[in-house]
Motif scaffolding. Structure first.
Motif, mmCIF file in Angstrom:
data_model
loop_
_atom_site.group_PDB
_atom_site.id
_atom_site.type_symbol
_atom_site.label_atom_id
_atom_site.label_comp_id
_atom_site.label_asym_id
_atom_site.label_seq_id
_atom_site.Cartn_x
_atom_site.Cartn_y
_atom_site.Cartn_z
ATOM 1 N N MET A 1 33.878 40.486 22.046
ATOM 2 C CA MET A 1 33.169 39.647 21.075
ATOM 3 C C MET A 1 32.881 40.435 19.794
ATOM 4 S SD MET A 1 29.434 37.879 21.627
ATOM 5 C CE MET A 1 28.637 36.902 20.336
ATOM 6 N N ALA A 2 32.421 41.671 19.940
ATOM 7 C CA ALA A 2 32.123 42.518 18.781
ATOM 8 C C ALA A 2 33.386 42.797 17.962
ATOM 9 C CB ALA A 2 31.488 43.828 19.241
ATOM 10 N N LYS A 3 34.474 43.063 18.657
ATOM 11 C CA LYS A 3 35.741 43.326 17.964
ATOM 12 C C LYS A 3 36.191 42.118 17.152
ATOM 13 C CE LYS A 3 40.521 44.795 18.784
ATOM 14 N NZ LYS A 3 41.530 45.148 19.817
ATOM 15 N N LYS A 4 36.038 40.934 17.731
ATOM 16 C CA LYS A 4 36.435 39.710 17.032
ATOM 17 C C LYS A 4 35.542 39.461 15.817
ATOM 18 C CE LYS A 4 38.673 37.293 20.865
ATOM 19 N NZ LYS A 4 39.049 38.532 21.538
ATOM 20 N N ALA A 5 34.238 39.752 15.958
ATOM 21 C CA ALA A 5 33.325 39.600 14.823
ATOM 22 C C ALA A 5 33.693 40.559 13.694
ATOM 23 C CB ALA A 5 31.889 39.836 15.282
ATOM 24 N N ASP B 1 31.464 31.923 19.249
ATOM 25 C CA ASP B 1 30.354 31.087 19.721
ATOM 26 C C ASP B 1 30.450 30.854 21.227
ATOM 27 O OD1 ASP B 1 29.258 30.889 17.221
ATOM 28 O OD2 ASP B 1 30.165 28.952 16.751
ATOM 29 N N LYS B 2 31.679 30.661 21.732
ATOM 30 C CA LYS B 2 31.877 30.493 23.175
ATOM 31 C C LYS B 2 31.453 31.751 23.926
ATOM 32 C CE LYS B 2 35.660 27.120 23.188
ATOM 33 N NZ LYS B 2 37.082 26.883 23.581
ATOM 34 N N TYR B 3 31.792 32.905 23.343
ATOM 35 C CA TYR B 3 31.372 34.168 23.954
ATOM 36 C C TYR B 3 29.852 34.201 24.106
ATOM 37 C CZ TYR B 3 35.677 36.984 23.972
ATOM 38 O OH TYR B 3 36.910 37.511 24.260
ATOM 39 N N GLU B 4 29.154 33.859 23.029
ATOM 40 C CA GLU B 4 27.695 33.926 23.068
ATOM 41 C C GLU B 4 27.136 32.992 24.139
ATOM 42 O OE1 GLU B 4 23.890 33.617 20.037
ATOM 43 O OE2 GLU B 4 25.541 32.210 19.816
ATOM 44 N N ASP C 1 22.884 39.100 17.719
ATOM 45 C CA ASP C 1 23.157 39.795 16.454
ATOM 46 C C ASP C 1 24.645 39.824 16.138
ATOM 47 O OD1 ASP C 1 20.530 40.794 15.422
ATOM 48 O OD2 ASP C 1 20.440 41.700 17.406
ATOM 49 N N ILE C 2 25.466 40.004 17.165
ATOM 50 C CA ILE C 2 26.917 39.994 16.939
ATOM 51 C C ILE C 2 27.356 38.615 16.444
ATOM 52 C CG2 ILE C 2 29.180 40.177 18.046
ATOM 53 C CD1 ILE C 2 27.978 42.231 19.956
ATOM 54 N N GLU C 3 26.810 37.578 17.076
ATOM 55 C CA GLU C 3 27.176 36.223 16.666
ATOM 56 C C GLU C 3 26.733 35.942 15.231
ATOM 57 O OE1 GLU C 3 27.157 32.058 15.941
ATOM 58 O OE2 GLU C 3 25.320 33.269 16.095
#
Length: 590
Positions: free
Chosen positions: A361-365, A395-398, A430-432
């Motif tokens: 998720m962080a990498k995608k952000a 968003d799905k990740y979150e 925070d990542i989202e």
């Protein structure tokens, strides 16, 4: 059988089932929650899968639990179907160990006085005392878990004794004896064994009841064998239920459990009863005690493994034929698919999968932020659309991570595991939000392109310095988080403060440019949007670093951390702040 004996029987079954649960959980905890990790990391070959499946099931006392775990592995893409088949075969064999443990309830009965010290009542009493001492007076969690094992064993033995005592009068009941005789019909015996196991959701529990009934001396081989065959088939029900929400691969593994047991019953049942028509085995009418029932169960399960282990490729083809791949089965990203709720009861694996997902998720952000920044140089509709699409995935990740981890917090976690879970929970938001600000920046880039706005060279140069600082803080934050490095996390706040200072200075400079006419008011609005999003991104990076440090210190208080940072790490903070201030000084802008 009067009402008092019925109640005693039900009470004994309840204690027996509860004891099995407590003992199995204790055994798993003593193993350090590493059994699951070993299972999916070391089952690379069919033989290893069989051996590991047997070993893990022997420890956790449940073939269904092992198989449900494996369904989760396959559903999450962590294990291939063929590997899982080997583990399932091992689990089917490993669950027979419970029957041998139950045989201990018959030790020492009717022997000499010193032998009676090892009788069920004496053994149960000694084990219970040892268990309660460890559970109540030991601070060490490992010793407490050993206490749980001993207490679970004592409760299991007490339940078994109660069941045996409750059914003992049945040896005088003609109705009971006539009913048991009807089970000599293989089909009826298989159906009864399957039905009881479906209700109890445990093959071990049903074997325990059969062993309890053996004290009536009415359980003969020809009665026990078909019931044991039915028990094997009925044990597949919990696994099948666990796969209702699984993908095609998960359903294949769950169904292969049923296929293995059904094929085992058909192959060996047909062979045995066909040969018996001619050979008339003398064992058919032999009375079976607890040891005899356990021995039949183990031999039958071993026979299933021996005949079907060489047929793993065939089994895989059968379930592949029954459950076809669908187009949308690969639509969900692999990391999100790993967050399978079947892992909630296995914290070691659950946390590992949570880490993999949040790192992805962080990498995608971060990638989305880089794409948005590129749009300011050359706007591309295709790149702009890809940012919006990737935001939906984030968003799905979150959503999936939040739900998964909240459920995980309800499990019994060690201190380290709790730290890991809360670190992820405090970070995903925070990542989202960083990803949201990346989308905001892409919208600003689109507005600049559509309105054909051109910022002054000075404004562009200042933005370039700020952009480099923001890219560095995001990269450093995610690197610190992924590595779990507290030392790296402590370097985030100095850079965040430099970015705040840059934003304030650039805003003031731009107001002067608007006032002097070098930039229009419309330029000022979009320029301010960029600065605001950059500043917020840096704030979220600071939150992530603060969460890491405070959770590591067992005191989650971000404000206290930020206040104490400059004093506790005074010289380090000032040194880092000075270095970043010089690196991103606006005076260097030409």
């Amino acid at each position: 059988m009067d009402i008092a004996n019925v109640i005693a029987l039900l009470g004994g079954i309840s204690l027996f089932l509860f004891g099995m649960l407590v003992m199995g959980n204790g055994l798993k905890k003593v193993a350090g929650n590493q059994l699951e990790t070993v299972l999916y990391k070391l089952s690379s070959t069919p033989l290893k899968g069989v051996l590991l499946g047997t070993g893990v099931t022997t420890v956790i006392q449940s073939s269904s639990a092992t198989s449900v775990m494996v369904v989760g592995f396959v559903n999450a893409g962590m294990m291939k179907v063929k590997q899982a088949i080997g583990v399932v075969l091992g689990a089917i064999l490993g669950t027979s160990i419970t029957g041998w443990i139950i045989c201990l309830s018959n030790v020492g009965e009717g022997g000499a006085s010193w032998v009676r010290l090892l009788s069920t009542s004496s053994l149960t009493g000694m084990v219970a005392v040892a268990g309660i001492v460890l559970r109540m007076f030991c601070k060490n969690s490992a010793k407490q878990h050993v206490g749980d094992i001993l207490l679970g064993f004592a409760v299991l033995m007490t339940g078994m004794t109660a069941m045996s005592a409750a059914v003992s009068p049945l040896k005088e009941s003609q109705l009971f004896l006539q009913t048991l005789v009807s089970f000599k019909n293989p089909l009826l015996g298989i159906l009864v064994g399957c039905a009881i196991t479906c209700v109890l959701q445990s093959a071990s529990a049903t074997i325990g009841i059969l062993q309890a009934l053996s004290v009536t001396d009415a359980i003969t081989f020809d009665i026990a064998l078909p019931i044991i065959m039915g028990i094997a088939i009925g044990a597949a029900v919990p696994v099948l239920l666990s796969a209702l929400s699984a993908n095609v691969s998960g359903k294949r593994v769950a169904f292969v459990y049923l296929i293995i047991d059904v094929l085992g019953v058909v192959i060996w049942g047909t062979l045995f009863y066909t040969v018996n028509l001619f050979a008339h085995f003398p064992i058919m009418g032999k009375t079976m005690g607890m040891v005899g029932v356990s021995l039949i169960n183990t031999i039958f399960r071993l026979a299933i493994v021996l005949v079907l282990a060489p047929m793993m490729n065939t089994l895989e083809k059968i379930v592949a034929f029954l459950f076809k791949e669908k187009q949308d089965d690969t639509a969900e990203t692999e990391e999100i698919a790993r967050l399978d709720e079947r892992f909630v009861g296995h914290p070691t694996i659950a946390i590992e999968q949570g880490n993999i997902a949040v790192y992805s998720m962080a990498k995608k952000a971060q990638e989305n932020l880089s794409r948005s920044i590129r749009l300011f140089d050359v706007f591309s509709k295709e790149l702009y659309d890809s940012i919006a699409a990737k935001e939906q995935v984030i968003d799905k990740y979150e959503d999936k991570l939040g739900t998964f981890l909240v459920k995980l917090t309800r499990s019994e976690l060690s201190k380290e595991q709790s730290h890991d879970v809360f670190k992820i929970l405090h970070t995903i938001g925070d990542i989202e939000r960083i990803a949201d600000h990346a989308v905001n920046l892409s919208n600003t880039a689109k507005e600049i392109t559509e309105k054909k706005l051109v910022l002054s060279k000075k404004a562009c140069d200042e933005l370039r310095v700020l952009t480099e600082a923001v890219e560095e803080i995001v990269e450093n934050t995610f690197a610190a988080f992924t590595a779990g490095s507290i030392a790296k996390a402590k370097k985030i706040e100095p850079l965040e403060q430099v970015i705040d200072m840059l934003c304030d200075t650039i805003k003031a400079n731009h107001i002067l440019r608007v006032q002097s006419g070098n930039c229009s008011l419309e330029h000022g609005f979009v320029f301010n949007d960029i600065l605001t999003n950059y500043e917020r991104i840096a704030d979220h990076c600071s939150n992530i670093a603060a969460a890491m440090i405070e959770i590591d210190h067992d005191n989650f208080d971000t404000h206290a951390y930020l206040y104490g940072l400059k004093t506790e790490y005074g010289s380090q903070f000032v040194e880092a702040y000075t270095a970043y201030s010089q690196k991103y000084a606006l005076e260097n802008v030409q």
